[in-house]
Design a protein around this motif. Structure first.
Motif, PDB file in Angstrom:
ATOM      1  N   SER A  35      -5.272  -3.199   1.987  1.00 40.38           N
ATOM      2  CA  SER A  35      -4.293  -2.301   2.595  1.00 40.38           C
ATOM      3  C   SER A  35      -4.785  -0.862   2.538  1.00 40.38           C
ATOM      4  N   PHE A  50       1.565   1.074   6.133  1.00 34.76           N
ATOM      5  CA  PHE A  50       0.299   0.537   5.648  1.00 34.76           C
ATOM      6  C   PHE A  50      -0.346  -0.296   6.737  1.00 34.76           C
ATOM      7  N   LYS A  51      -1.663  -0.179   6.842  1.00 35.45           N
ATOM      8  CA  LYS A  51      -2.449  -1.038   7.717  1.00 35.45           C
ATOM      9  C   LYS A  51      -3.117  -2.078   6.827  1.00 35.45           C
ATOM     10  N   TYR A  52      -3.108  -3.310   7.300  1.00 35.33           N
ATOM     11  CA  TYR A  52      -3.642  -4.417   6.523  1.00 35.33           C
ATOM     12  C   TYR A  52      -4.770  -5.092   7.297  1.00 35.33           C
ATOM     13  N   THR A  53      -5.817  -5.478   6.583  1.00 44.84           N
ATOM     14  CA  THR A  53      -6.929  -6.203   7.188  1.00 44.84           C
ATOM     15  C   THR A  53      -7.368  -7.322   6.243  1.00 44.84           C
ATOM     16  N   THR A  62      -5.485  -8.509  11.337  1.00 46.00           N
ATOM     17  CA  THR A  62      -4.946  -7.161  11.204  1.00 46.00           C
ATOM     18  C   THR A  62      -3.424  -7.208  11.276  1.00 46.00           C
ATOM     19  N   GLN A  64       0.238  -4.318  10.330  1.00 48.51           N
ATOM     20  CA  GLN A  64       0.704  -3.075   9.728  1.00 48.51           C
ATOM     21  C   GLN A  64       2.199  -3.127   9.507  1.00 48.51           C
ATOM     22  N   THR A  65       2.635  -2.303   8.566  1.00 52.37           N
ATOM     23  CA  THR A  65       4.051  -2.100   8.338  1.00 52.37           C
ATOM     24  C   THR A  65       4.336  -0.638   8.634  1.00 52.37           C
ATOM     25  N   GLY A  66       5.526  -0.347   9.052  1.00 58.31           N
ATOM     26  CA  GLY A  66       5.893   1.030   9.352  1.00 58.31           C
ATOM     27  C   GLY A  66       7.210   1.393   8.715  1.00 58.31           C
ATOM     28  N   ASP A  71       3.723  -0.847  -0.530  1.00 56.45           N
ATOM     29  CA  ASP A  71       2.574  -1.696  -0.216  1.00 56.45           C
ATOM     30  C   ASP A  71       2.914  -3.093  -0.726  1.00 56.45           C
TER      31      ASP A  71
END
Length: 117
Positions: A35, A50-53, A62, A64-66, A71
């Motif tokens: 993250s 958070f961006k997740y990969t 990929t 993301q949460t906004g 996290d």
């Protein structure tokens, strides 16, 4: 003759689409997901998230949460894959976890990862 051809083509499409049955085991394990916090401004409002990969099963994932400072990979959320679907030909995994209330704020863990390939 045209009817038989159409039925044959339909059967071929159905069989080709079912070549990979989605299995929850195809979702990346939470321990393999990475993250990164981000902030962006949308119509003058600051949005945290958070961006997740992840890389799993030969695929890149990929998501993301906004509008959250949480996290969901933190252990306290006990994140785990709950469903897997094929949407527009791509695998999509939905994760959930333990809802927590801290300092009067409720966090309901939810994350969606989509295979980019």
């Amino acid at each position: 003759m045209n009817y038989q051809f159409a039925v044959g083509m339909l059967a071929a499409c159905v069989l080709a689409g079912g070549a990979h049955a989605a299995d929850i085991k195809d979702c990346p394990a939470p321990s393999t997901i990475k993250s990164e916090a981000f902030q962006e401004t949308i119509q003058g409002n600051r949005v945290d998230g958070f961006k997740y990969t992840a890389e799993s099963g030969g695929r890149e994932w990929t998501g993301q949460t906004g509008n959250t400072k949480h996290d969901y990979l933190e252990r306290k959320y006990e994140l785990e894959a709950e469903t897997i679907n094929v949407v527009n030909g791509k695998l999509r995994c939905d994760y959930g976890g333990k809802t927590l209330i801290e300092n009067g704020e409720t966090a309901v863990p939810y994350l969606r990862l989509t295979a980019t390939q």
